[in-house]
Design an enzyme around this catalytic site. Structure first.
Site, PDB file in Angstrom:
ATOM      1  N   HIS A  73       8.209   9.568 -28.243  1.00 14.42           N
ATOM      2  CA  HIS A  73       7.246  10.451 -27.568  1.00 14.42           C
ATOM      3  C   HIS A  73       7.609  11.929 -27.760  1.00 14.42           C
ATOM      4  O   HIS A  73       6.761  12.749 -28.135  1.00 14.42           O
ATOM      5  CB  HIS A  73       7.175  10.105 -26.079  1.00 14.42           C
ATOM      6  N   HIS A  79      -0.052  12.535 -28.834  1.00 11.75           N
ATOM      7  CA  HIS A  79      -0.466  11.173 -28.461  1.00 11.75           C
ATOM      8  C   HIS A  79      -1.194  10.488 -29.602  1.00 11.75           C
ATOM      9  O   HIS A  79      -1.035   9.285 -29.823  1.00 11.75           O
ATOM     10  CB  HIS A  79      -1.365  11.211 -27.219  1.00 11.75           C
ATOM     11  N   GLU A 115      10.784  18.471 -24.903  1.00 14.69           N
ATOM     12  CA  GLU A 115      10.126  18.787 -23.623  1.00 14.69           C
ATOM     13  C   GLU A 115      10.799  19.999 -22.962  1.00 14.69           C
ATOM     14  O   GLU A 115      10.150  20.746 -22.241  1.00 14.69           O
ATOM     15  CB  GLU A 115      10.150  17.576 -22.684  1.00 14.69           C
ATOM     16  N   ARG A 169      -1.851  22.334 -14.273  1.00 19.50           N
ATOM     17  CA  ARG A 169      -0.892  21.301 -14.669  1.00 19.50           C
ATOM     18  C   ARG A 169      -1.140  20.816 -16.099  1.00 19.50           C
ATOM     19  O   ARG A 169      -0.223  20.343 -16.769  1.00 19.50           O
ATOM     20  CB  ARG A 169      -0.924  20.125 -13.678  1.00 19.50           C
ATOM     21  N   LYS A 209       3.613  11.454 -11.432  1.00 25.65           N
ATOM     22  CA  LYS A 209       2.726  10.638 -12.268  1.00 25.65           C
ATOM     23  C   LYS A 209       3.407   9.293 -12.495  1.00 25.65           C
ATOM     24  O   LYS A 209       4.532   9.250 -13.021  1.00 25.65           O
ATOM     25  CB  LYS A 209       2.467  11.319 -13.615  1.00 25.65           C
ATOM     26  N   ASN A 233       0.756  19.572 -20.869  1.00 29.16           N
ATOM     27  CA  ASN A 233       0.367  18.705 -21.982  1.00 29.16           C
ATOM     28  C   ASN A 233       0.414  19.425 -23.325  1.00 29.16           C
ATOM     29  O   ASN A 233      -0.116  18.917 -24.319  1.00 29.16           O
ATOM     30  CB  ASN A 233      -1.050  18.149 -21.750  1.00 29.16           C
ATOM     31  N   GLU A 283      -3.555  17.821 -11.262  1.00 33.22           N
ATOM     32  CA  GLU A 283      -4.008  18.250 -12.596  1.00 33.22           C
ATOM     33  C   GLU A 283      -5.500  18.553 -12.642  1.00 33.22           C
ATOM     34  O   GLU A 283      -6.250  18.031 -13.471  1.00 33.22           O
ATOM     35  CB  GLU A 283      -3.637  17.202 -13.660  1.00 33.22           C
ATOM     36  N   LYS A 297       8.500  23.050 -13.941  1.00 29.37           N
ATOM     37  CA  LYS A 297       7.575  21.946 -13.641  1.00 29.37           C
ATOM     38  C   LYS A 297       7.254  21.910 -12.154  1.00 29.37           C
ATOM     39  O   LYS A 297       6.088  21.710 -11.761  1.00 29.37           O
ATOM     40  CB  LYS A 297       8.151  20.608 -14.107  1.00 29.37           C
ATOM     41  N   HIS A 329       0.582  17.564 -26.601  1.00 31.96           N
ATOM     42  CA  HIS A 329       0.344  16.153 -26.321  1.00 31.96           C
ATOM     43  C   HIS A 329      -0.974  15.629 -26.897  1.00 31.96           C
ATOM     44  O   HIS A 329      -1.075  14.428 -27.148  1.00 31.96           O
ATOM     45  CB  HIS A 329       0.390  15.894 -24.811  1.00 31.96           C
ATOM     46  N   ARG A 352       0.818  -1.238   0.000  1.00 32.22           N
ATOM     47  CA  ARG A 352       0.000   0.000   0.000  1.00 32.22           C
ATOM     48  C   ARG A 352       0.842   1.274   0.000  1.00 32.22           C
ATOM     49  O   ARG A 352       0.385   2.335   0.424  1.00 32.22           O
ATOM     50  CB  ARG A 352      -0.974   0.019   1.173  1.00 32.22           C
TER      51      ARG A 352
HETATM   52  N1  GLY Z   1       4.090  15.112 -18.201  1.00 34.55           N
HETATM   53  C1  GLY Z   1       3.053  15.968 -17.773  1.00 34.55           C
HETATM   54  C2  GLY Z   1       2.872  16.018 -16.305  1.00 34.55           C
HETATM   55  O1  GLY Z   1       3.686  15.502 -15.562  1.00 34.55           O
HETATM   56  O2  GLY Z   1       1.894  16.567 -15.840  1.00 34.55           O
END
Ligand code: GLY
Length: 380
Positions: free
Chosen positions: A274, A260, A194, A249, A152, A253, A245, A235, A256, A130
């Site tokens: 990517h 994507h 990026e 946040r 993430k 993207n 997000e 970031k 993206h 957990r």
């Molecule tokens: N790669 C986008 C984020 O971490 O929110």
């Protein structure tokens, strides 16, 4: 900035998240002091390093030696390279190996690798007993400026990328910029997309600086550390204001939604990395913003020019196998965008530009406008 930069010992960027705050340590050679940093953060800890075959060949011994020197016991779990490991099967393998290695609640999982390893190891740590803490040691440019920061974690479902996961912040990120010397030029360029993204979305002065200093970043000069630290600061600031997000946040993207769809259309294969998808997507987002009258055509062209100048693909036609079914078809690309996590009740979310350095979240973009724009782009 005009004076040449000098290499600094290490730059520390804090991700300010209250009791889950952590440092990102950036610098050439900081891997050597990795064990000492872990020991001072968690005296008496035991660790398991998760890495892939290529990274293991280049960096595992050095990482283990640094931990051993600090008296930290460690075990190793080596996975296959690439998205094939970011799967249920990959997660099972890693989770069972962590249990077999007797990694307990107070121990640490170490993710040594690029985005795949970081996402997989972070998710395995999030669900093991957990929740076990983990440390990111990112070894690709993309991981150093993006995926290792912000918590993430996750794996892919057969139905889509990153559809299973958890927010699980690392307790430390150590980004040794010298490990990037072993990346292929194509991998480095993909990560650079990026870096440029941070300038385009929120910092026009950084974008201007990148236009002047990109060669030093690619050759491993001090500009590399500066660019990585600036990206991580950007970031960290966004993540500390909007960890889950719910708003801002989403700006990360940029490029993206298109990107994507392009990755999916090329089967998440080596045809399009990517970061390359993000580069093409970012140019499309800039050109779409210009078509909507939000920025000038000259600004959109400036974004395209910079990414192209470092050798990134910037047009749909630059993608290998462009003419194949799926990629040269606006309806197929629209269908792929409709499956994205960024879709809410049929409306598409795009990150658009009001200026270079000022991105906004557009939550209710009419699909017909996007389809028309893509048809124009596909017609060349
Ligand atoms: N790669 C986008 C984020 O971490 O929110």
């Amino acid at each position: 900035m005009t004076a040449p930069l000098k290499h600094s010992a290490a730059i520390t960027v804090e991700v300010a998240l209250g009791e889950r705050a952590y440092d990102i340590v950036i610098g050439r050679g900081v891997l050597a002091s990795f064990g000492a940093r872990v020991a001072s953060l968690r005296p008496g800890v035991r660790t398991a390093i998760i890495t892939d075959r290529t990274v293991a060949r280049n960096w595992l011994e050095q990482t283990e030696a640094s931990l051993a020197e600090a008296g930290i016991p460690t075990s190793r779990i080596i996975v296959e390279e690439g998205e094939v490991s970011k799967t249920y099967a990959g997660l099972e393998k890693v989770s069972e190996a962590l249990i077999a290695a007797k990694i307990e609640r107070n121990d640490l999982v170490i993710a040594l690798g690029g985005g795949v390893v970081g996402d997989l190891a972070g998710f395995a740590a999030a669900i093991l007993r957990r929740g076990v803490d983990f440390v990111q040691v990112p070894t690709s440019l993309l991981a150093q400026v993006d995926s290792s920061v912000g918590g993430k974690t996750g794996i892919n479902s057969p139905q889509g990328k990153n559809l299973l996961g958890a927010f699980h912040q690392p307790v430390l990120v150590v980004a040794d910029t010298s490990v990037l010397d072993t990346l292929s030029p194509r991998q480095f360029r993909a990560g650079y997309a990026e870096v440029a993204k941070y300038g385009v979305l929120g910092d026009d002065a950084f974008f201007t600086w990148l236009e002047a200093n990109h060669a030093d970043i690619f050759s491993g000069g001090a500009a590399r550390e500066h660019a990585i630290a600036t990206s991580c600061r950007a970031k960290a600031a966004i993540v500390s204001r909007d960890e889950r997000e719910t708003g801002e946040r989403a700006l990360l993207n940029l490029g993206h939604t298109f990107g994507h769809a392009l990755e999916a259309a090329t089967g998440f294969s080596d045809r399009l990395f990517h970061g390359e998808g993000v580069a093409v997507g970012m140019v499309l987002a800039a050109e779409f913003s210009a078509q909507l009258g939000m920025i000038s055509g000259a600004d959109a062209a400036r974004v395209e020019r910079h990414l192209a100048s470092v050798g990134l693909p910037t047009h749909l036609q630059d993608i290998a196998g462009f003419a194949q079914e799926g990629l040269a078809d606006a309806d197929a690309l629209m269908a792929l965008m409709a499956q994205d996590k960024k879709v809410k009740r049929g409306k598409l979310t795009f990150i658009l530009l009001q200026a270079i350095g000022r991105a906004v979240v557009a939550n209710d973009v009419e699909p017909a406008l996007v389809r028309g724009f893509l048809q124009q782009k596909l017609a060349g």
